[in-house]
Design an enzyme around this catalytic site. Structure first.
Site, PDB file in Angstrom:
ATOM      1  N   HIS A 184      25.848 -58.879 -96.660  1.00 37.80           N
ATOM      2  CA  HIS A 184      25.919 -58.249 -97.967  1.00 37.80           C
ATOM      3  C   HIS A 184      24.628 -57.520 -98.312  1.00 37.80           C
ATOM      4  O   HIS A 184      23.594 -57.678 -97.662  1.00 37.80           O
ATOM      5  CB  HIS A 184      26.231 -59.296 -99.045  1.00 37.80           C
ATOM      6  CG  HIS A 184      25.186 -60.353 -99.204  1.00 37.80           C
ATOM      7  ND1 HIS A 184      24.086 -60.205-100.022  1.00 37.80           N
ATOM      8  CD2 HIS A 184      25.070 -61.589 -98.645  1.00 37.80           C
ATOM      9  CE1 HIS A 184      23.341 -61.296 -99.972  1.00 37.80           C
ATOM     10  NE2 HIS A 184      23.913 -62.149 -99.141  1.00 37.80           N
ATOM     11  N   CYS A 217      22.610 -65.876 -97.081  1.00 35.30           N
ATOM     12  CA  CYS A 217      23.398 -65.390 -95.956  1.00 35.30           C
ATOM     13  C   CYS A 217      22.635 -64.256 -95.272  1.00 35.30           C
ATOM     14  O   CYS A 217      21.415 -64.256 -95.250  1.00 35.30           O
ATOM     15  CB  CYS A 217      24.760 -64.942 -96.454  1.00 35.30           C
ATOM     16  SG  CYS A 217      25.761 -66.285 -97.145  1.00 35.30           S
TER      17      CYS A 217
END
Length: 281
Positions: A188, A204
């Site tokens: 992302h 992440c």
């Protein structure tokens, strides 16, 4: 998602919330002939002469992403089209979480290479996954594990954070699955520019918003994501690159600040602006 606490930092919030006004400019490694004069036009705090190709102003879905200051784009910390020296087939994403690099492999032995930031829990990821969901300007809600583990931090975000410039997932998110099981890992965007090329206490796989916008249309649903192990990272990238970056500490941001920034980052109306990036979609 395993964790996004590193995305909820005062440093990151200020980067996202202030993105429409001022971002620091840096003349590091810029030729003296291109150093801005006091009269030179700036976009997002970056003089026009210092905007790096591919990292200029983007207007996307009504949001305005400012240029990435060049100090964050030194060395390997910018996307590049390079010969691919790994072992995966075209149409695969290979993430080297040790070298903080991500590859989109194309035919003919070439690949797009992107710098990434990764959290400690992301570093523990060792299995292959498949992209089964893609979102533009995604919303974010802490997982039940996050709420149980650190309720004092995440409890007030249990209702979620809407998509926008202040959102921890940034401009795009690719959701990683094993079979039909959501792993809660994501590739992302991020507004925490300093995290790219480094690791955090959690999180992440994060990319510059400019890079994840560039990658997003190239990657179809069903794309395999392979995690490169440390031995291959050293063999392919070299020991220095395989160990690049440092771990950044988290800083708590009061939820009222995050929600205020998110509310204020909604899609405005813009006129024509100079040096607007376009990715053809």
């Amino acid at each position: 998602m395993m964790s996004h606490s590193s995305a909820l930092t005062r440093r990151r919030l200020l980067t996202g919330a202030a993105a429409l006004t001022v971002l620091p400019a840096c003349a590091a490694q810029v030729p003296s002939s291109s150093i801005a004069t006091s009269s030179e036009q700036e976009i997002g705090g970056v003089p026009l002469s210092q905007i790096v190709d591919g990292y200029g102003l983007i207007e996307d879905a009504g949001y305005r992403l400012p240029p990435v200051p060049p100090k964050y784009l030194q060395g390997m910390n910018r996307r590049a089209y390079v010969p691919y020296r790994g072992y995966e087939p075209a149409g695969t994403i290979e993430a080297d979480l040790h070298a903080k690099l991500l590859y989109w492999i194309e035919p003919g032995g070439m690949a797009w290479r992107f710098p990434v930031g990764v959290g400690r829990q992301g570093l523990s990821m060792s299995y292959d996954t498949t992209i089964k969901r893609k979102e533009q300007w995604p919303s974010w809600t802490p997982t039940q594990n996050m709420l149980r583990r650190e309720p004092e931090i995440y409890g007030e975000y249990a209702g979620g954070v809407p998509g926008g410039l202040a959102n921890p997932l940034g401009a795009r998110a690719l959701y990683l699955y094993q079979g039909n099981r959501d792993t809660y890992y994501r590739i992302h965007g991020t507004n925490d520019l300093a995290s790219i090329g480094n690791s955090g206490s959690a999180g992440c796989i994060r990319m510059f918003n400019h890079d994840v916008i560039f990658l997003f249309p190239k990657v179809p649903l069903g794309t395999k994501v392979v995690i490169r192990d440390y031995e291959d990272s050293v063999a392919i990238e070299g020991a220095a690159v395989a160990n690049r970056g440092s771990e950044l500490p988290p800083t708590y941001v009061p939820p009222e600040e995050l929600y205020t920034a998110a509310a204020e980052s909604g899609p405005p109306q813009f006129g024509t602006a100079p040096n607007v990036e376009s990715f053809g979609y």
